[in-house]
Scaffold this active site. Structure first.
Site, PDB file in Angstrom:
ATOM      1  N   GLY A 151     -51.183  -4.323 -37.620  1.00  0.00           N
ATOM      2  CA  GLY A 151     -50.741  -2.934 -37.633  1.00  0.00           C
ATOM      3  C   GLY A 151     -50.323  -2.440 -38.993  1.00  0.00           C
ATOM      4  N   THR A 185     -53.260  -6.555 -28.587  1.00  0.00           N
ATOM      5  CA  THR A 185     -52.865  -5.189 -28.189  1.00  0.00           C
ATOM      6  C   THR A 185     -53.954  -4.723 -27.251  1.00  0.00           C
ATOM      7  OG1 THR A 185     -51.839  -4.700 -30.333  1.00  0.00           O
ATOM      8  CG2 THR A 185     -52.647  -2.809 -29.123  1.00  0.00           C
ATOM      9  N   GLY A 233     -45.151  -1.617 -35.116  1.00  0.00           N
ATOM     10  CA  GLY A 233     -46.506  -1.668 -35.652  1.00  0.00           C
ATOM     11  C   GLY A 233     -47.183  -0.309 -35.625  1.00  0.00           C
ATOM     12  N   THR A 244     -56.649  -2.416 -32.677  1.00  0.00           N
ATOM     13  CA  THR A 244     -55.874  -3.633 -32.462  1.00  0.00           C
ATOM     14  C   THR A 244     -55.922  -4.434 -33.771  1.00  0.00           C
ATOM     15  OG1 THR A 244     -57.824  -4.825 -31.667  1.00  0.00           O
ATOM     16  CG2 THR A 244     -56.477  -3.749 -30.000  1.00  0.00           C
TER      17      THR A 244
HETATM   18  N1  GLY Z   1     -51.665  -3.578 -33.766  1.00  0.00           N
HETATM   19  C1  GLY Z   1     -50.538  -4.089 -33.106  1.00  0.00           C
HETATM   20  C2  GLY Z   1     -49.406  -4.361 -33.990  1.00  0.00           C
HETATM   21  O1  GLY Z   1     -49.585  -4.614 -35.177  1.00  0.00           O
HETATM   22  O2  GLY Z   1     -48.288  -4.338 -33.522  1.00  0.00           O
END
Ligand code: GLY
Length: 355
Positions: free
Chosen positions: A257, A203, A233, A254
């Site tokens: 999520g 991310t 997410g 990042t």
């Molecule tokens: N942090 C990005 C996701 O889990 O989609």
């Protein structure tokens, strides 16, 4: 409960990065950078082009919001970053679905899109949700129609490289999907692709303080690779993957999520900075909170620690920045206006070492 063993392709993506084991480790020494009152930008490890672009804009007088969006647009447009925008890794059906959020400190407004298909700059659409609707979050078909209403053109986001990786995953599928059979909190061999974190949870987040001292942030992603279609997410969820309080600071994330969604991490970090913690201390606190609240055995390593990584990034009102991850080996990028941006190692809760 046992499930089918992983096959070769996914088997190369071992626990915590393959061939690594965890040892307890204190956080590395504080490594904050301060802007000396001027503009500053912080981003994730993949954000060097973003912090440099954002700083160019800030130096020219742009607002923090314009700067961070311009910064991440460079990475959204880059087919070689397979975790964001164009060329992002697709969902289980081979379709790229993007999530993004923006937050503007001075007006305390936010906008976000989730599971948006065929539009390569979801951060720009998130900004329009903030500025041209009375809502904060649009998802799926509604988000796409809204983007098209504002002139965005649909395009194929899947590149040959990301399609080939998806085909490889599909051809080797076994326990590497996100559907779980009935299981108990004690079951371990369930949903075992957590460790593939760098490849699947990438991310970009980008946070800035501008010349007026105003803060803004953006988080944008193609989300978890091979996700169940429709999975959303933390990136588009205000308070989880992004939060900005113009009086205090901004935080983004990042990594896995789901851990932020159940811990509201970004808002916790900003609140901790409001109580006087440094950005790095506040980020470490969010890591600790996740570690303490990861209860399911399938999400833990042999020592009961999270078998996944999450990295946080923060800037406070004074322009001090910091970053921390649950596991060592994470990076962040910063540009404080003194030359090109730098890539620095994030602080961490646990150190990984080669076996
Ligand atoms: N942090 C990005 C996701 O889990 O989609």
């Amino acid at each position: 409960m046992a499930r089918m063993k992983r096959r070769t392709f996914v088997g190369t993506l071992g626990l915590l990065g393959g061939g690594l084991m965890a040892v307890p480790g204190a956080a590395v020494p504080l490594r904050a950078a301060a802007s000396g009152g001027g503009p500053v930008v912080i981003s994730s490890g993949n954000g060097l082009p973003a912090v440099n672009t954002a700083m160019e804009r800030l130096t020219a007088g742009a607002s923090s919001l314009d700067a961070v969006i311009a910064g991440v647009n460079v990475v959204e447009d880059d087919p070689n970053d397979m975790t964001v925008g164009y060329g992002g890794l697709p969902n289980a059906d081979g379709i790229v679905e993007l999530d993004a959020s923006v937050m503007h400190g001075p007006t305390h407004r936010a906008g976000a899109v989730a599971a948006l298909r065929n539009i390569k700059n979801p951060s720009k659409v998130a900004r329009l949700v903030m500025e041209r609707t009375d809502h904060v979050l649009l998802v799926g078909e509604g988000a796409l129609r809204f983007a098209k209403m504002h002139g965005f053109k649909e395009e194929e986001l899947l590149t040959d490289a990301s399609r080939e990786m998806w085909v490889k995953w599909k051809e080797n599928i076994s326990t590497q999907d996100d559907y779980l059979p009935p299981h108990s909190p004690e079951d371990r061999d369930i949903g075992s692709r957590l460790s593939d974190v760098m490849q699947t949870y990438g991310t970009i987040t980008c946070l800035a303080k501008d010349r007026n001292g105003d803060l803004s942030g953006v988080t944008t992603t193609s989300g978890l690779a091979w996700k169940i279609p429709g999975r959303v997410g933390d990136s588009p969820i205000i308070g989880a993957g992004l939060y900005v309080d113009n009086q205090t600071g901004a935080a983004g994330s990042t990594g896995r999520g789901e851990a932020n969604l159940t811990n509201c991490s970004a808002v916790l970090i900003v609140d901790a900075m409001g109580r006087g913690q440094s950005p790095e201390e506040a980020c470490l606190g969010a890591c600790r909170r996740i570690a303490e609240r990861t209860k399911m055995k399938r999400l833990q390593d042999a020592d009961g620690r999270p078998a996944f990584n999450v990295t946080f990034y923060a800037v406070n009102k004074r322009g001090e920045v910091g970053s921390a991850a649950i596991w060592s080996g994470a990076w962040f990028t910063v540009n404080d206006g003194n030359g090109p941006g730098r890539r620095l190692e994030s602080a961490y809760l646990y150190r990984r070492v080669q076996k």
